[in-house]
Design an enzyme around this catalytic site. Structure first.
Site, PDB file in Angstrom:
ATOM      1  N   CYS A 170      23.497  25.532  30.597  1.00  0.00           N
ATOM      2  CA  CYS A 170      22.947  26.752  30.992  1.00  0.00           C
ATOM      3  C   CYS A 170      24.220  27.829  30.684  1.00  0.00           C
ATOM      4  CB  CYS A 170      22.741  26.837  32.275  1.00  0.00           C
ATOM      5  SG  CYS A 170      21.760  28.061  33.259  1.00  0.00           S
ATOM      6  N   THR A 171      24.674  28.483  31.794  1.00  0.00           N
ATOM      7  CA  THR A 171      25.549  29.529  31.381  1.00  0.00           C
ATOM      8  C   THR A 171      27.225  29.144  31.494  1.00  0.00           C
ATOM      9  OG1 THR A 171      25.454  30.205  33.758  1.00  0.00           O
ATOM     10  CG2 THR A 171      24.357  31.715  32.276  1.00  0.00           C
TER      11      THR A 171
END
Lengths: 214, 214
Positions: A100-101
């Site tokens: 993800c981020t």
């Protein structure tokens, strides 16, 4: 083989647990949750606390690094203890990975320059600003750097990497052990597949999603 | 709407986090991790600690109960504080759910008698001993009782239940938010699909798997 999973406040739990419950099951892997301080770290939703067992100083040469994402990522995009630690341990890793981020943290540390990478679909457009080339794939290998898409993709990343590390049979054994035969009740897991209004709503509220409000 | 996720020592992390990171994202849901004592609870692999915020006494009427599985389940199959608490709160729940061998705890509490249910594929044959009827489905609804298959199936259960509670659009929004567009690198997630030798190996070592060694 040491697996270090980095924690920080306001991480997303499944980002960490997907890789954890796959890679930690590879024979010979010893896992440590590591953070600036030991003790519980609160997730994005605020209702979960996951314990870091070691401080950054105590983990100097992990073989595998996993950096989860979550809205807390924003606090670690500029130089500071996490950025310094990531760069230092990356010099020793066999695999440097993110979910993800988490890839934005790796990118901000300068590790994804000139590399293909991915992130949460709402954050992909931030990668070029750090010299990384975003791709639409769910799990992206570029040399020793492995980045996965949003949240749940860490399971696919973990199994794929388990196969690279220990062979197909070990990875398949882990997959069967965790009965990973996904049957989502909807086909709405990517912006292309979800109903247009659902995708539009998340795009409009992308700041909220990435800030952990969705 | 209160979601209570039960913790005990030697639970499997993904069993708890799959339902958590789906159901906790339903608007209006407040989640509490509950256990006999507050503080960190160690998982099956021993390297993870997840914090319980409330004791059993403090959670008396949750709307949704999630009981994860894991080898620690074995310690809670006979009458004791967890069994008593589960029976007591079940009188108030709208949904009583489990993942993996968590269904054996519900079954031992007498809640699945005469009901269709599932569990980890290696534990399915234990359900009839408690009067439950095992099925091969990944997520099984029987009245308010929802049981899911092994470990990772809790994500599918969480999304399915999110849809029942809050409607398809909310569930699809959560699915897209966690980018749940699974792409396993192998098709080995069920005993029928995995290579025969992988299934045979896990069957032979099923005691080890259910005891948390795999």
């Amino acid at each position: 083989m040491q697996l270090a999973i980095l924690l920080y406040d306001r991480f997303t739990a499944l980002d960490a647990i997907g890789p954890y419950d796959t890679l930690s099951r590879v024979p010979g892997v010893e896992t440590v949750f590591v953070a600036e301080r030991t003790g519980p770290h609160r997730n994005d939703l605020g209702s979960l606390g996951l314990v870091a067992e070691a401080t950054l100083d105590e983990v100097t040469a992990p073989d595998i690094l996993v950096v989860p994402g979550g809205p807390g990522q924003l606090a670690h995009m500029t130089d500071g203890p996490l950025q310094e630690w990531i760069r230092a341990v990356d010099a020793h890793t066999t695999w440097t990975t993110s979910v993800c981020t988490g890839s934005l943290i790796l990118a901000a540390a300068g590790l994804l320059k000139g590399r293909r990478a991915t992130s949460h679909w709402l954050a992909l457009d931030q990668l070029p600003g750090f010299g990384a080339e975003p791709t639409g794939e769910r799990v992206v290998f570029d040399g020793k750097y492995v980045t996965a898409a949003g949240v749940s993709s860490g399971i696919d990343m973990g199994l794929t990497l388990a196969g690279r590390i220990a062979g197909d049979t070990v990875a398949q054994t882990i997959q069967l052990g965790i009965e990973y035969d996904p049957q989502p009740p909807y086909d709405a897991g990517s912006p292309e597949k979800a109903p247009a209004e659902v995708t539009a709503k998340l795009r409009q509220g992308s700041r909220d999603v990435l800030m952990g409000e969705a």
